[in-house]
Design a protein around this motif. Structure first.
Motif, PDB file in Angstrom:
ATOM      1  N   ARG A  64       0.860  -1.198   0.000  1.00  0.00           N
ATOM      2  CA  ARG A  64       0.000   0.000   0.000  1.00  0.00           C
ATOM      3  C   ARG A  64       0.888   1.238   0.000  1.00  0.00           C
ATOM      4  N   ASN A  65       1.645   1.415  -1.059  1.00  0.00           N
ATOM      5  CA  ASN A  65       2.678   2.447  -1.121  1.00  0.00           C
ATOM      6  C   ASN A  65       2.164   3.866  -1.340  1.00  0.00           C
ATOM      7  N   LEU A  66       0.970   4.009  -1.918  1.00  0.00           N
ATOM      8  CA  LEU A  66       0.485   5.343  -2.255  1.00  0.00           C
ATOM      9  C   LEU A  66      -0.539   5.818  -1.225  1.00  0.00           C
ATOM     10  N   ARG A 134     -20.053  15.661  -6.871  1.00  0.00           N
ATOM     11  CA  ARG A 134     -19.895  16.635  -7.946  1.00  0.00           C
ATOM     12  C   ARG A 134     -18.459  16.729  -8.422  1.00  0.00           C
ATOM     13  N   GLU A 135     -17.513  16.791  -7.473  1.00  0.00           N
ATOM     14  CA  GLU A 135     -16.109  16.878  -7.888  1.00  0.00           C
ATOM     15  C   GLU A 135     -15.195  16.350  -6.803  1.00  0.00           C
ATOM     16  N   THR A 136     -14.004  15.957  -7.242  1.00  0.00           N
ATOM     17  CA  THR A 136     -12.981  15.478  -6.321  1.00  0.00           C
ATOM     18  C   THR A 136     -11.667  16.179  -6.645  1.00  0.00           C
ATOM     19  N   HIS A 137     -10.855  16.355  -5.642  1.00  0.00           N
ATOM     20  CA  HIS A 137      -9.485  16.854  -5.806  1.00  0.00           C
ATOM     21  C   HIS A 137      -8.590  15.912  -5.030  1.00  0.00           C
ATOM     22  N   THR A 138      -7.586  15.389  -5.713  1.00  0.00           N
ATOM     23  CA  THR A 138      -6.700  14.400  -5.115  1.00  0.00           C
ATOM     24  C   THR A 138      -5.330  14.993  -4.853  1.00  0.00           C
ATOM     25  N   TYR A 139      -4.777  14.665  -3.704  1.00  0.00           N
ATOM     26  CA  TYR A 139      -3.433  15.082  -3.333  1.00  0.00           C
ATOM     27  C   TYR A 139      -2.647  13.833  -2.993  1.00  0.00           C
ATOM     28  N   ALA A 140      -1.732  13.451  -3.881  1.00  0.00           N
ATOM     29  CA  ALA A 140      -0.881  12.288  -3.634  1.00  0.00           C
ATOM     30  C   ALA A 140       0.268  12.719  -2.732  1.00  0.00           C
ATOM     31  N   VAL A 141       0.540  11.938  -1.723  1.00  0.00           N
ATOM     32  CA  VAL A 141       1.591  12.264  -0.762  1.00  0.00           C
ATOM     33  C   VAL A 141       2.942  11.868  -1.338  1.00  0.00           C
ATOM     34  N   MET A 142       3.849  12.815  -1.394  1.00  0.00           N
ATOM     35  CA  MET A 142       5.203  12.564  -1.885  1.00  0.00           C
ATOM     36  C   MET A 142       6.119  12.112  -0.751  1.00  0.00           C
ATOM     37  N   GLU A 143       5.874  12.640   0.454  1.00  0.00           N
ATOM     38  CA  GLU A 143       6.687  12.287   1.613  1.00  0.00           C
ATOM     39  C   GLU A 143       5.849  12.469   2.868  1.00  0.00           C
TER      40      GLU A 143
END
Length: 153
Positions: A64-66, A134-143
């Motif tokens: 589960r790396n992301l 209605r909408e989504t905003h995704t923030y992928a964690v870099m660290e």
């Protein structure tokens, strides 16, 4: 409910740090007898200060790396839309946390998935298929700079 005293706080801090302490080890750490310590832990549990114990697992070792945070905005804020959304979130093993928030969107979701492809599938299967999203905003964690469940006591 009894007010927390200095010894209760020491017990809570010790158990937050190491939930697998035996009663004898805990008693030594807080300088109480094992019997008195056990009674305090029972009371703290009964009164709802201690709600459970769990192991902290390695996301990397489990594939589960992301880690992602997703802002969800609904087009209707009606009880049926809230209930449908909440049930979908509860059914998803990928969702670690979900919070209804005040502000520019309705929910903030913390999820762990294998990678970006798994995230795309998760997003479309769990959120985008729901009525009312209605909408989504995704923030992928870099660290991950800090990740803790520690509550100051």
């Amino acid at each position: 409910m009894k007010e927390l005293d200095r010894l209760d706080r020491k017990i809570l801090r010790a158990l937050q740090q190491e939930g697998r302490l035996s009663n004898i080890e805990l008693a030594e750490k807080v300088n109480l007898s094992p019997t008195a310590t056990a009674e305090r832990v029972k009371r703290l549990t009964r009164d709802g200060y201690i709600t459970g114990y769990m192991a902290i697992l390695s996301p990397e070792r489990l594939g589960r790396n992301l880690l992602v945070f997703v802002q969800i905005k609904l087009d209707r804020t009606t009880p049926d839309v809230f209930d449908t959304f909440a049930e979908a979130v509860r059914q998803s093993d990928n969702v670690m946390e979900c919070h209804m928030v005040a502000g520019g969107f309705d929910y903030l979701v913390k999820a762990r998935v294998a990678g970006m492809e798994a995230y795309r599938t998760f997003l479309s299967d769990v959120f985008l298929s729901l009525p009312g999203v209605r909408e989504t905003h995704t923030y992928a964690v870099m660290e991950e700079v800090k990740s803790t469940g520690w509550i100051p006591v």
